[in-house]
Structure formats: structure tokens, C-alpha cells
Design an enzyme around this catalytic site. Structure first.
Site, PDB file in Angstrom:
ATOM      1  N   PRO A  10      40.416  47.123  26.707  1.00 46.68           N
ATOM      2  CA  PRO A  10      39.188  47.915  26.621  1.00 46.68           C
ATOM      3  C   PRO A  10      38.389  47.966  27.920  1.00 46.68           C
ATOM      4  O   PRO A  10      38.321  46.985  28.645  1.00 46.68           O
ATOM      5  CB  PRO A  10      38.380  47.205  25.523  1.00 46.68           C
ATOM      6  N   ASN A  11      37.846  49.133  28.140  1.00 47.91           N
ATOM      7  CA  ASN A  11      36.945  49.431  29.267  1.00 47.91           C
ATOM      8  C   ASN A  11      37.642  49.516  30.621  1.00 47.91           C
ATOM      9  O   ASN A  11      37.004  49.830  31.621  1.00 47.91           O
ATOM     10  CB  ASN A  11      35.775  48.425  29.332  1.00 47.91           C
ATOM     11  N   ARG A  18      32.575  51.570  36.099  1.00 51.96           N
ATOM     12  CA  ARG A  18      31.924  50.395  35.511  1.00 51.96           C
ATOM     13  C   ARG A  18      31.719  49.298  36.556  1.00 51.96           C
ATOM     14  O   ARG A  18      32.610  49.063  37.386  1.00 51.96           O
ATOM     15  CB  ARG A  18      32.749  49.837  34.334  1.00 51.96           C
ATOM     16  N   TYR A  23      34.390  45.188  39.765  1.00 54.45           N
ATOM     17  CA  TYR A  23      35.747  45.722  39.571  1.00 54.45           C
ATOM     18  C   TYR A  23      36.190  46.729  40.637  1.00 54.45           C
ATOM     19  O   TYR A  23      37.303  47.253  40.555  1.00 54.45           O
ATOM     20  CB  TYR A  23      35.840  46.374  38.180  1.00 54.45           C
ATOM     21  N   ASN A  75      46.342  43.031  31.346  1.00 54.39           N
ATOM     22  CA  ASN A  75      44.925  42.734  31.496  1.00 54.39           C
ATOM     23  C   ASN A  75      44.290  43.163  30.178  1.00 54.39           C
ATOM     24  O   ASN A  75      44.033  44.353  29.968  1.00 54.39           O
ATOM     25  CB  ASN A  75      44.313  43.498  32.674  1.00 54.39           C
ATOM     26  N   ALA A  78      38.298  42.306  27.584  1.00 52.62           N
ATOM     27  CA  ALA A  78      37.533  41.367  26.749  1.00 52.62           C
ATOM     28  C   ALA A  78      38.367  40.786  25.608  1.00 52.62           C
ATOM     29  O   ALA A  78      38.063  39.694  25.109  1.00 52.62           O
ATOM     30  CB  ALA A  78      36.294  42.076  26.202  1.00 52.62           C
ATOM     31  N   GLU A  99      49.440  37.444  33.095  1.00 54.41           N
ATOM     32  CA  GLU A  99      48.056  37.813  32.743  1.00 54.41           C
ATOM     33  C   GLU A  99      47.306  38.142  34.032  1.00 54.41           C
ATOM     34  O   GLU A  99      47.368  37.377  34.993  1.00 54.41           O
ATOM     35  CB  GLU A  99      47.404  36.603  32.037  1.00 54.41           C
ATOM     36  N   HIS A 101      43.556  39.477  35.730  1.00 59.63           N
ATOM     37  CA  HIS A 101      42.134  39.851  35.663  1.00 59.63           C
ATOM     38  C   HIS A 101      41.703  40.261  37.057  1.00 59.63           C
ATOM     39  O   HIS A 101      42.001  39.558  38.032  1.00 59.63           O
ATOM     40  CB  HIS A 101      41.265  38.686  35.177  1.00 59.63           C
ATOM     41  N   SER A 103      38.592  40.497  38.166  1.00 58.55           N
ATOM     42  CA  SER A 103      37.520  39.607  38.623  1.00 58.55           C
ATOM     43  C   SER A 103      37.974  38.158  38.501  1.00 58.55           C
ATOM     44  O   SER A 103      38.924  37.853  37.768  1.00 58.55           O
ATOM     45  CB  SER A 103      36.267  39.839  37.779  1.00 58.55           C
ATOM     46  N   ARG A 108      32.467  33.448  36.412  1.00 55.54           N
ATOM     47  CA  ARG A 108      31.585  34.259  35.577  1.00 55.54           C
ATOM     48  C   ARG A 108      31.111  33.474  34.352  1.00 55.54           C
ATOM     49  O   ARG A 108      31.134  32.241  34.366  1.00 55.54           O
ATOM     50  CB  ARG A 108      32.313  35.565  35.219  1.00 55.54           C
TER      51      ARG A 108
END
Ligand code: DQA
Length: 150
Positions: A10-11, A18, A23, A75, A78, A99, A101, A103, A108
């Protein structure tokens, strides 16, 4: 020819729009184009899938064995931090996973430091922005060829 399936959760369709500080300013389309060029150089077939829906991601993972996918690069956005369903789908297909990511999730919020995928992944790449996907592609090729220096 080796086949790699990239899955974005998502996103990630909002890349370039975004939270650019986190990102970057590239759209997924631009990143995908770069990955296609890299895949061509590496002689790898690449497939791409993005969804904002957990069940669609589960179904896409389930279809991967029929298509003889050799490696998954995921990825899960969330859903990384929440989805037992995506974890179970990965376990059910027995295809190795990297996996990714963009960021550095460890810099975070604490909830981003929980992953339902990390302990079943071959490896994790995070904090490298769009480069992370390319690094994952190279890692998948080396791991598949059994030549990694590790
Ligand atoms: C992300 C990190 C996640 O915590 C977040 O929900 C995302 C993107 C990353 O690529 O850094 O959507 O997976």
C-alpha cells in the site's frame, strides 16, 4: 531465464508524491523502468505488482509458483508491520524472499521496527531508497546462482 517478481504494498503507488523527504522524488514507474534496464543487463525476467489491498497481495504471491517465479522481492509497505496473511502466503509458496524498505525503518517509529517478514526472508535491505530494489535484484541473481560471497 530466471524470473523475479517485485511486489509493492500500500501507498507505494504514491512514490514521487508521498513524503518525498522519506521516499524520494521518483515515481514507481520511473523506478520500474530502471529495474527493467537492470534486469535486461542481468538477463533476468522481471514482473511487477502493486496493490493497496492485503488480499490481492496474498493472491499474487499464491500465483507465483504457477509462473515459476524464482525469487520474490517484497516491499509490503505498512503491511510489513501487521500482516500475518502475507507472511503465511510467503511461507505457503516456498519461494525465497528479499524484504525491501526504501526508508531506514530502524530510524523511524518503533512500530516500523516490527516485521512479520524479516525472520522468513533471505535478507533485508532498508534505508537505500530506490537503490534498494536494484540491490535486491542483484542479490537475488547471485543467491540463485549460488555464487554469493557470504
Ligand atoms: C516502507 C516503510 C513502511 O513502514 C511504510 O509503511 C511504507 C514504506 C519503506 O519502503 O520504507 O509504506 O515499507
Amino acid at each position: 531465464m530466471m524470473k523475479v517478481l517485485f511486489i509493492n504494498g500500500p501507498n507505494l503507488n504514491m512514490l514521487g508524491k508521498r513524503e518525498r523527504d522519506t521516499y524520494g522524488s521518483f515515481s514507481w514507474k520511473e523506478i520500474e523502468e530502471e529495474l527493467c534496464k537492470e534486469a535486461h543487463r542481468l538477463n533476468v525476467e522481471v514482473l511487477f505488482f502493486q496493490s493497496n489491498h492485503e488480499g490481492e497481495i496474498v493472491e499474487r504471491i499464491q500465483r507465483a509458483p504457477e509462473e515459476n517465479v524464482d525469487f520474490l522481492i517484497i516491499n509490503a509497505g505498512a503491511y510489513t508491520h501487521t500482516s500475518i496473511a502475507i507472511r503465511d502466503a510467503v511461507l505457503s509458496v516456498q519461494i525465497p524472499v528479499i524484504e525491501v524498505h526504501m526508508s531506514n525503518v530502524f530510524k523511524r517509529e518503533p512500530f516500523r521496527q516490527v516485521s512479520f517478514l524479516s525472520d522468513i526472508a533471505q535478507g533485508i535491505i532498508c534505508g537505500m531508497g530506490k537503490l534498494g530494489y536494484k540491490l535486491a535484484l542483484h542479490a537475488a541473481v547471485e543467491l540463485k546462482n549460488g555464487t554469493p560471497d557470504m
